[in-house]
Motif scaffolding. Structure first.
Motif, mmCIF file in Angstrom:
data_model
loop_
_atom_site.group_PDB
_atom_site.id
_atom_site.type_symbol
_atom_site.label_atom_id
_atom_site.label_comp_id
_atom_site.label_asym_id
_atom_site.label_seq_id
_atom_site.Cartn_x
_atom_site.Cartn_y
_atom_site.Cartn_z
ATOM 1 N N GLN A 18 2.653 4.291 -3.651
ATOM 2 C CA GLN A 18 2.021 4.302 -2.330
ATOM 3 C C GLN A 18 1.315 2.963 -2.097
ATOM 4 O O GLN A 18 0.678 2.419 -2.994
ATOM 5 N N HIS A 19 1.440 2.455 -0.905
ATOM 6 C CA HIS A 19 0.981 1.113 -0.556
ATOM 7 C C HIS A 19 -0.487 0.857 -0.945
ATOM 8 O O HIS A 19 -0.811 -0.144 -1.586
ATOM 9 N N HIS A 20 -1.360 1.767 -0.562
ATOM 10 C CA HIS A 20 -2.790 1.529 -0.814
ATOM 11 C C HIS A 20 -3.178 1.793 -2.258
ATOM 12 O O HIS A 20 -4.127 1.197 -2.771
ATOM 13 N N ALA A 24 -1.243 0.785 -4.586
ATOM 14 C CA ALA A 24 -0.894 -0.527 -5.156
ATOM 15 C C ALA A 24 -2.014 -1.540 -4.900
ATOM 16 O O ALA A 24 -2.342 -2.351 -5.772
ATOM 17 N N HIS A 25 -2.627 -1.490 -3.706
ATOM 18 C CA HIS A 25 -3.769 -2.388 -3.439
ATOM 19 C C HIS A 25 -4.911 -2.112 -4.426
ATOM 20 O O HIS A 25 -5.498 -3.034 -4.986
ATOM 21 N N LEU A 26 -5.229 -0.840 -4.612
ATOM 22 C CA LEU A 26 -6.303 -0.465 -5.547
ATOM 23 C C LEU A 26 -5.991 -0.992 -6.949
ATOM 24 O O LEU A 26 -6.823 -1.638 -7.594
ATOM 25 N N PHE A 67 -8.505 -1.368 2.851
ATOM 26 C CA PHE A 67 -8.450 -1.505 4.303
ATOM 27 C C PHE A 67 -7.447 -2.608 4.651
ATOM 28 O O PHE A 67 -7.610 -3.749 4.228
ATOM 29 N N ASP A 68 -6.436 -2.257 5.442
ATOM 30 C CA ASP A 68 -5.466 -3.276 5.839
ATOM 31 C C ASP A 68 -4.864 -2.938 7.193
ATOM 32 O O ASP A 68 -5.392 -2.073 7.917
ATOM 33 N N GLY A 69 -3.767 -3.610 7.521
ATOM 34 C CA GLY A 69 -3.108 -3.369 8.803
ATOM 35 C C GLY A 69 -2.328 -2.069 8.799
ATOM 36 O O GLY A 69 -2.672 -1.119 9.494
ATOM 37 N N THR A 70 -1.296 -2.031 7.966
ATOM 38 C CA THR A 70 -0.490 -0.824 7.890
ATOM 39 C C THR A 70 0.105 -0.658 6.515
ATOM 40 O O THR A 70 0.413 -1.628 5.828
ATOM 41 N N GLY A 71 0.280 0.601 6.124
ATOM 42 C CA GLY A 71 0.997 0.947 4.904
ATOM 43 C C GLY A 71 1.517 2.364 5.049
ATOM 44 O O GLY A 71 0.901 3.188 5.731
ATOM 45 N N ASN A 96 -4.526 -9.372 0.467
ATOM 46 C CA ASN A 96 -3.484 -8.915 1.395
ATOM 47 C C ASN A 96 -2.213 -8.530 0.627
ATOM 48 O O ASN A 96 -2.216 -8.478 -0.599
ATOM 49 N N ASP A 97 -1.127 -8.302 1.355
ATOM 50 C CA ASP A 97 0.081 -7.802 0.697
ATOM 51 C C ASP A 97 0.697 -8.796 -0.282
ATOM 52 O O ASP A 97 1.594 -8.434 -1.058
ATOM 53 N N GLY A 98 0.213 -10.044 -0.284
ATOM 54 C CA GLY A 98 0.639 -11.014 -1.292
ATOM 55 C C GLY A 98 0.244 -10.578 -2.697
ATOM 56 O O GLY A 98 0.826 -11.033 -3.676
#
Ligand code: ZN
Ligand code: ZN
Ligand code: FE
Length: 763
Positions: free
Chosen positions: A487-489, A491-493, A511-515, A744-746
């Motif tokens: 899941q996108h977020h 992965a951010h965590l 917190f980001d734009g979309t995932g 960010n997604d980078g």
């Protein structure tokens, strides 16, 4: 007298380490040998005890710039009475530890030779050595040697060959070594791409730039478009021709002193500017700069992206234009990837560049400049690319098997996991673009060959329409590699945890734009609890409709409409700003839930508030409205937070909902009451920080946790990052944010890799 066997671990192969050891031993009058072994360098030295002691000490302290020493261990041996010190061939059967260097800025030694009239490389634009020069961008295959670089076609002259083969020389085994007699050359081309006959192409190019023309300059990882940054007409022409309306350009200045003549500079920022990575550093503009930079370079922006010369061509060019700041922006049209192939350059840049400075050393790997900044005295990367990639990021866990994480869709990077290292790629860009996707496929293959990784598992985002997800699925089917969706977020965590070397469980503010959300909604304002293996969604921003899907990204007024309707405010506020018919259509879409999937996006909430405040109804790049809202807020002011509501409690099964309706109504009232945008922007940032604090503190208390990671593109926002850090710190929580990879997604691929390592079982 004594003899020691010394074992050095870390990045110590292919970085000029053996010549360094050889010279150090020679200087201290020691005997013995140095040899590459599997993953380590072994040294035996003997001589005076004090000298041996000094040797071990200086080994670590004075190591070559590209080496990263993890440990130096030694044990005593009996003295043998050798006569000399030698570099031995690599141990039989030793598998070299494969580390490929990033491209490195011209070193001080080469710079001195460049401007030394007695040196045989005086003013040679391709001077380099073991400590500097092109690396990743010229590599065509594995293993790394001259034959598998774009230097292949240049036969070394006798003088270069003897330096290359001399263990005591600074150019020992420097693959791109070259000189005016045998190496690449510059050529000047006119606007049609035809050669202009001149014996000094660089000086002619500099004259054209100084006279206000736009030039294309072939660099390390691609072409730059350049012009005099102080020449308003030239900058305006570049903007118009490139179809880049507002997005800021970066500038190159001669040195750190010149940077200080344009922007305010703290010590941490100065260090980043002069580091061998040479990133673009986002700096605060001076109100009265010493050096001229036109407003159109970064219109309305309190920050300016500044970098220093990082190739000999840059150094010579800066000298030839008398040190005036130059715009240096990726050569492309609009949002296409940066031009790097010579055959394409003139075609793709026609109508933009009036003159070209090119050369005959091909660029094999397209690589954009890195971008970074300092927040709270510590680096916060924005784009990790040239000068950074493919240097590995240390992982807090060992990989259970070789893994590949393919990243997201926008600002893509991918990552290979091997042992305790994540080999994070350079910036691949937005995979919506076919050229960018093609480079992604090619470069994944190149990295796998270079690092000898054949992935047992490919980790990808759960979004079914991401090009990276499609790639993972095709390879899964074709090669039988296991697939793992993350899941996108989550992965951010995980990315922020790995960035900080954390393990166990944490609270994650992502917190980001979309995932892609686990409930098919578009997530983006998430408070998660968990670790690498698992997560739970503890809280999220209240859902509103994403009116028109991606159209909402480019038209923040659609998000304003969504939030205003949700808060029961009606759309009257937007009348007069937006065409009545379009407003009515979007209003109906939202009321009926057609083409308006529910979203908890924090980035879009910033957009909505910016649009309601009247700052911006449409944007020319994603996040522009949110970014301008941050500029307007300045240091945040001292206004009170707006009201907000929290629906639910931390212990319940259902996630807590952060209710934005009271906030939207209060913003509406302030706008109607004529309150200044800066005041509204400041209070809004405070509100977000306070809301995050209240919810996270409750979740953390319920879970018995005190560590919080903050990640996602919204945390590129300096003011929010500082405010959230203060608020959470005040609540007794420890806050971790990104330091090595972007929020960010980078940075997504790093998190995917960490989750993959935790979840992958079997082979
Ligand atoms: Zn050098
Ligand atoms: Zn030569
Ligand atoms: Fe994201």
């Amino acid at each position: 007298m004594q003899r020691r066997a010394v074992t050095v671990r870390g990045i110590v192969q292919g970085v000029g380490f053996r010549p360094f050891v050889y010279q150090l031993a020679a200087e201290l009058g020691l005997r013995g040998y140095v040899q590459n072994q599997t993953g380590t360098v072994r040294i035996e030295v003997e001589g005076e005890s004090a000298a041996v002691e000094a040797f071990c000490e200086r080994l670590r302290r004075e190591a070559p710039v590209l080496a990263q020493i993890e440990s130096v261990a030694w044990e005593p041996l009996s003295v043998r009475g050798e006569a000399d010190f030698r570099i031995d061939a690599s141990a039989a059967g030793a598998a070299p530890a494969i580390f490929i260097s990033p491209d490195v800025a011209t070193c001080d030694d080469c710079l001195r030779e460049l401007f030394d009239p007695r040196d045989r490389r005086h003013r040679y634009p391709f001077i380099n050595c073991t400590n500097c020069g092109p690396r990743l961008t010229i590599i065509t295959g594995a293993p790394y040697d001259r034959e598998r670089t774009t230097m292949r076609g240049f036969a070394m002259c006798g003088a270069c060959r003897s330096e290359y083969e001399d263990p005591a020389d600074r150019r020992f085994h420097a693959q791109p070594v070259a000189c005016p007699a045998c190496g690449p050359r510059l050529t000047l081309l006119d606007e049609r791409g035809l050669p202009i006959d001149t014996d000094d192409p660089l000086r002619r190019f500099a004259e054209r730039i100084a006279s206000g023309q736009v030039g294309a300059l072939k660099g390390l990882g691609g072409y730059h478009l350049t012009c005099d940054a102080g020449h308003a007409a030239a900058v305006g022409a570049l903007r118009a021709r490139k179809h880049r309306e507002d997005k800021p350009f970066a500038v190159m200045v001669a040195d750190a002193g010149a940077a200080g003549g344009v922007c305010a500079l703290c010590e941490a920022e100065r260090e980043l500017l002069v580091s061998p990575r040479r990133p673009i550093v986002l700096l605060r503009k001076l109100s009265s700069p010493r050096l001229a930079v036109a407003d159109a370079v970064a219109p309305g922006n309190p920050l300016l992206g500044v970098m220093l010369p990082y190739t000999p061509v840059h150094h010579l060019l800066m000298e030839a234009v008398g040190g005036r700041p130059l715009v240096m922006t990726s050569a492309n049209r609009s949002d296409e990837p940066i031009v790097f192939e010579d055959e394409q350059a003139v075609g793709r840049l026609s109508g933009i560049a009036e003159v070209y400075l090119v050369h005959d050393r091909a660029i094999h790997v397209r690589c954009d400049d890195s971008v970074t900044r300092v927040v709270g005295g510590v680096e916060l990367p924005v784009r990790r690319s040239r000068g950074d990639a493919p240097r590995p990021v240390p992982m807090p866990m060992a990989m259970p098997a070789p893994l590949l994480a393919v990243g997201g869709q926008l600002k893509n990077t991918f990552a290979l996991g091997r042992e305790r290292h994540a080999f994070l790629s350079h910036h691949m860009g937005d995979l919506d673009d076919y050229e960018a996707y093609r480079a992604f496929e090619k470069d994944v293959g190149l990295y796998e060959a270079l690092f000898e990784v054949r992935p047992a598992c490919i980790v990808h985002d759960e979004h079914p329409a991401y090009a990276s997800t499609g790639y993972a699925r095709r390879r899964g089917e074709g090669e039988g590699a296991a697939l793992l969706g993350v899941q996108h977020h989550h992965a951010h965590l995980a990315s922020c945890m790995a960035d900080n070397g954390l393990d166990g469980r944490v609270v994650g503010v992502t917190f980001d734009g979309t995932g892609y959300g686990a409930d098919a909604a578009v997530w983006g304002g998430e408070v998660l609890v968990g670790g690498y293996a698992r997560y739970r969604r503890a809280a999220h921003l209240r859902y509103v409709g994403l009116a028109g899907g991606d159209a909402a990204i480019h038209e923040p007024w659609r998000m304003a409409a969504a939030h205003l309707l949700d808060a029961g405010c009606g759309l009257s506020m937007l009348e007069g700003r937006i065409d009545a018919e379009r407003l009515a259509v979007v209003g109906r879409m939202l009321e009926r839930g057609l083409n308006a999937p529910p979203t908890s996006s924090a980035g879009r909430l910033f957009d909505a508030v910016a649009a309601i405040a009247g700052l911006r109804q449409t944007v020319t790049y994603e996040g522009q409205a949110a970014i301008e809202l941050e500029w307007r807020a300045g240091d945040g002011g001292s206004g009170e937070p707006y009201p907000f509501a929290v629906d639910g409690a931390a212990g319940e099964e259902r996630p807590v909902v952060m209710d934005t309706r009271p906030l939207i109504r209060a913003v509406r009232d302030d706008v109607a009451g004529g309150v200044a945008v800066s005041e509204i922007a400041g209070r809004f940032h405070r509100t977000m920080a306070r809301m995050i604090r209240d919810v996270v503190a409750a979740v953390a208390a319920h879970e018995g946790l005190d560590r919080v990671v903050v990640s996602g593109g919204v945390f590129m926002n300096r003011l929010l990052t500082e405010r959230v850090t203060d608020e959470l710190g005040g609540a007794g929580l420890r806050v971790y944010r990104h330091r090595q990879v972007p929020p960010n997604d980078g940075g997504l691929s790093l998190g995917q890799l960490a989750v993959g390592a935790a979840r992958f079982v079997g082979g």
